[in-house]
Enzyme design. Structure first.
Site, mmCIF file in Angstrom:
data_model
loop_
_atom_site.group_PDB
_atom_site.id
_atom_site.type_symbol
_atom_site.label_atom_id
_atom_site.label_comp_id
_atom_site.label_asym_id
_atom_site.label_seq_id
_atom_site.Cartn_x
_atom_site.Cartn_y
_atom_site.Cartn_z
ATOM 1 N N PHE A 102 0.814 -1.229 0.000
ATOM 2 C CA PHE A 102 0.000 0.000 0.000
ATOM 3 C C PHE A 102 0.842 1.271 0.000
ATOM 4 C CE2 PHE A 102 -0.082 2.444 3.954
ATOM 5 C CZ PHE A 102 0.670 1.660 4.806
ATOM 6 N N LYS A 103 2.120 1.162 0.313
ATOM 7 C CA LYS A 103 2.970 2.353 0.354
ATOM 8 C C LYS A 103 2.984 3.094 -0.991
ATOM 9 C CE LYS A 103 4.833 1.410 4.532
ATOM 10 N NZ LYS A 103 4.261 0.142 4.995
ATOM 11 N N ASP A 104 2.774 2.360 -2.083
ATOM 12 C CA ASP A 104 2.769 2.998 -3.410
ATOM 13 C C ASP A 104 1.685 4.063 -3.527
ATOM 14 O OD1 ASP A 104 4.815 1.444 -4.620
ATOM 15 O OD2 ASP A 104 3.400 -0.191 -4.993
#
Ligand SMILES: *Cc1c(COP(=O)(O)O)cnc(C)c1O
Length: 464
Positions: A115-117
């Site tokens: 999810f960091k993207d």
């Protein structure tokens, strides 16, 4: 200009800053975290109208309230479009039904499969834009428990005037996670495997910032989840999920540094109606203990099957404390100084009850994680990653309620193939984008968890 595009520090001793300053600086100069001077507000009808709209359009509506005159509307739109152009699913963060009123909010369809993207793809583009405008160079240091590093490299690798140093705890990230960081091939990216824990790496980052002469000389900045722009970008999917469901939900969030779940609080403070925010932790349960026992106390870091959550000090918790204390920056400053000294903070009754009005917390151990992956695979044929499994298990412990229960699914299972294989007996299929990193040559340096050695390493790489 609107107060939501002016930013103040949780510790109250930094001058007010605009969006571009907050983006470029990361941490406030008094050691605190930036927060909007005032939250923007969305009415119920406005939020309901997000239903059916493109994710990019909702992101624009929300982020534009914080940007102020930092960027033009056209610039912001262009960067949001480019950020999500490479995602595998047109919904960007699709909701998928598990069973009954339980859902997974799939946040892993970006280039590095975690999810960091979602935040870093935008942050990287805005960052490069702000830097070009301001002139000069930036040195980005990131401490990563596994996923921020590769997402930062995917967002910033190859950009001019930016040099990226990523520190991960040696041997404590999965093989896929390590290879995603070390195989980028970009000349402006340097990987350091720290002989220590994530918390050691995070405290070295803080130590580098504290050396103000060095920090100024190299243009030091951080893209860790302490950067408010990440929080703002992550708040978007709480809105889109709620609008899609058409009613208030409870969100269960696999938690490490408290950034993702604080984005839920941010959404609520912007007007979103949510039921509960459930903190899901692994054996590194500082946040569960803080909520349930009222004492925020760092323990020893445990190495678990969900390494991206192997964190003892949850940096973004300071933001929640700031809000829960009624934005009492003086108290936050003293509380954080006390915590830095004693590794322990007793939460005052008023702060604790304000936190408990919003959050619940449940923790799981590795056996729970394995049995949850196995149970979900057996009953539904769906393979979930260990971080998502921690949250699914927290949901089970929390109990099922009337409202939609939304588990944030933070990583693709193939990033944690060993754990999945251990749980189910079979390796999850590798997407093409991950297959590739298994074959490319790696570049990394191994260094002790020592501030001055790391500083020297950074200086020598920048000089060379
Ligand atoms: C970073 C990460 C988390 C924890 O998010 P925080 O914002 O640090 O609480 C959970 N799952 C995965 C896969 C992650 O990469």
């Amino acid at each position: 200009m609107s107060r939501s595009s002016r930013f103040i520090s949780t510790r109250g001793q930094a001058p007010e800053a605009g969006f571009a300053d907050v983006l470029l600086a990361g941490l406030a100069p008094d050691g605190g975290l930036y927060m909007p001077a005032e939250w923007p507000h969305f009415g119920a009808a406005e939020i309901a109208a997000f239903s059916g709209r493109r994710y990019q359009d909702v992101a624009f509506e929300i982020l534009s309230r914080f940007v102020g005159d930092g960027f033009t509307a056209a610039e912001l739109r262009e960067d949001i479009e480019a950020a999500y152009a490479g995602f595998e699913k047109p919904e960007i963060a699709p909701l998928s039904a598990m069973s009954g009123n339980r859902y997974l909010l799939e946040l892993f369809h970006g280039p590095t499969f975690a999810f960091k993207d979602i935040a870093l793809q935008i942050l990287g583009r805005l960052f490069a834009r702000a830097l070009t405008r301001r002139g000069g160079k930036a040195t980005i240091v990131a401490a990563t428990s596994g996923d921020t590093g590769s997402a930062a490299i995917a967002a910033l690798g190859g950009l001019p005037n930016i040099t990226v140093f990523v520190m991960h705890p040696k041997g404590r990230v999965s093989e896929v996670q390590r290879r995603q960081m070390t195989t980028s091939g970009h000349a402006n990216v340097h990987n350091i495997a720290i002989e220590g824990s994530f918390d050691d790496a995070q405290s070295i980052v803080k130590g580098l910032f504290a050396e103000t002469a060095f920090a100024r000389e190299v243009g030091l900045t951080a893209v860790n989840s302490i950067n408010f722009v990440r929080i703002a970008a992550q708040s978007v999917y709480y809105f889109t999920a709620t609008a899609t469901l058409g009613k208030p939900a409870t969100f269960i969030v696999p938690t490490g540094n408290f950034g993702d779940i604080f984005a839920g609080e941010a959404a609520e403070r912007m007007g979103l109606d949510a039921r509960r925010l459930v903190i899901a932790t692994n054996a590194n349960d500082i946040m569960a203990r803080a909520l349930n026992e009222g004492v925020y106390e760092a323990g020893a870091a445990h190495h678990t099957l969900s390494p991206s959550m192997d964190i003892q000090v949850a940096s973004n918790f300071e933001r929640a404390l700031f809000e829960a204390s009624g934005r009492d920056a003086g108290w936050v400053r003293e509380a954080m100084a006390g915590f830095a000294r004693d590794k322990r903070l007793e939460l005052p009754e008023a702060v604790l009850s304000s936190l408990r009005a919003r959050y619940d917390a449940r923790s799981s151990d590795d056996d729970d994680t394995l049995s949850t992956i196995n149970a979900i695979a057996t009953t539904s044929g769906r393979i979930i990653d260990p971080h998502t499994a921690v949250a699914v298990n927290a949901l089970r412990k929390f109990g099922f309620r009337e409202e939609p229960m939304v588990v944030l699914s933070t990583a693709h299972p193939a990033k944690f193939a060993d754990a999945v294989k251990h749980a189910t007996g079979a390796e999850p299929p590798m997407p093409e984008g991950l297959q590739r990193v298994m074959e490319l040559p790696e570049q990394l340096d191994i260094l002790p968890a020592d501030l001055s050695l790391i500083r020297q390493f950074i200086s020598s790489r920048l000089a060379g």
